[in-house]
Enzyme design. Structure first.
Site, PDB file in Angstrom:
ATOM      1  N   HIS A  17       0.674  -1.227  -0.035  1.00  0.00           N
ATOM      2  CA  HIS A  17      -0.006  -0.056  -0.266  1.00  0.00           C
ATOM      3  C   HIS A  17       0.773   1.177  -0.183  1.00  0.00           C
ATOM      4  CE1 HIS A  17      -3.681  -2.202   0.290  1.00  0.00           C
ATOM      5  NE2 HIS A  17      -3.532  -2.616   1.476  1.00  0.00           N
ATOM      6  N   ASP A  28      -8.654  -4.617   6.982  1.00  0.00           N
ATOM      7  CA  ASP A  28      -9.052  -5.459   5.836  1.00  0.00           C
ATOM      8  C   ASP A  28     -10.300  -6.583   6.461  1.00  0.00           C
ATOM      9  OD1 ASP A  28      -8.559  -4.451   3.453  1.00  0.00           O
ATOM     10  OD2 ASP A  28      -6.389  -5.241   3.620  1.00  0.00           O
TER      11      ASP A  28
END
Ligand code: 3PY
Ligand code: MG
Length: 263
Positions: free
Chosen positions: A53, A177
């Protein structure tokens, strides 16, 4: 051919397994050798290079990994996916270990572990640059870390098989997540009761299977609870965050002075 600058050991291995304070790491999210070297020159236990990320890419590793290791700090690389080619590449470029996102089954965990280890334990291919980084292939197998992330509802269901997979050296939780996958709203305080239960289930499985569990802190205020809960490795902050926070703090102080708004 042996590598002529063998590293004695990876200090993180004992840290994760020990009963001292948890290992503390910071995200490297900027692919710049200057800032990476600055992070690597601190007393952090590890740097978490975020290729999933952050701005670093696989190509950034060739310069980031040596910059960080100049300060003697081990660097773990979070890869974009559970791809054996990326695992082997990151280790060949000098990572002390890999962090594999979105691991949901024991088979996926076993694939990540196999890619991280030379035969007979695994399927890692031998390259002369790093093949004997820690002395020989057996020793290197013991010194590199394969950490898998539990961050899906399926991963939570398969917790025991993931935590007991041979060659998995730890589980790093991806709380956000995990929340999304569980159908829960994003909550950086991690106080949603369903999420609290999920995190304790992961910690319990870690204890059952002697598998160190790690988590990112979303604010230093979460640190004492995380240490008390028994996490063996935690991350705090990031290079980008520290730049922003440092600049903002000085700016706020200067604004207070220039507006005369100080005590
Ligand atoms: C998550 O919370 O999903 C993460 O991956 C944290 O790094
Ligand atoms: Mg995640």
């Amino acid at each position: 051919m042996a590598n002529d600058h063998h590293l004695p050991i990876n200090p993180l291995v004992a840290k994760l397994r020990g009963d001292g304070p948890p290992a503390i790491g910071t995200f490297c999210s900027i692919p710049d050798t200057g800032s990476a070297e600055a992070l690597g020159g601190t007393d952090l236990d590890f740097i978490f290079i975020d290729v999933e990320h952050g701005l670093p890419t696989m190509d950034s590793l060739v310069s980031l990994l040596p910059a960080i290791s100049r300060g003697g700090t081990p660097a773990l690389v979070r890869l974009p996916w559970n791809d054996p080619a990326q695992v082997m590449r990151a280790l060949d470029l000098g990572a002390a270990g890999v962090i594999i996102p979105m691991v949901s089954t024991g088979d996926e965990a076993a694939a990540a572990a196999a890619a991280s280890r030379y035969p007979p334990e695994g399927i890692r291919s031998f390259g002369q640059a790093q093949g004997t980084r820690y002395g020989d292939t057996d020793q290197t197998n013991r010194q590199v870390l394969c950490i898998v992330m539990i961050e899906t509802a399926t991963g939570l269901e398969n917790l025991d098989e993931i935590a007991s997979t041979p060659g998995v050296d730890g589980i790093f939780i991806g709380p956000i997540d995990l929340m999304l996958s569980m159908g829960r709203p994003i909550d950086f305080t991690l106080s949603d009761p369903e999420v609290v239960d999920a995190l304790s289930a992961i910690l319990d499985a870690g204890r059952r299977h002697d598998c160190p569990i790690g988590i990112p802190l979303f604010g230093i205020g979460m640190a004492s609870a995380a240490v008390e809960a028994g996490y063996r490795f935690i991350t705090t902050g990031s290079d980008a965050g520290y730049i922003r926070a440092g600049a903002a703090a000085d700016l706020a102080a200067l604004h207070a002075i220039t507006t005369g708004d100080i005590a």
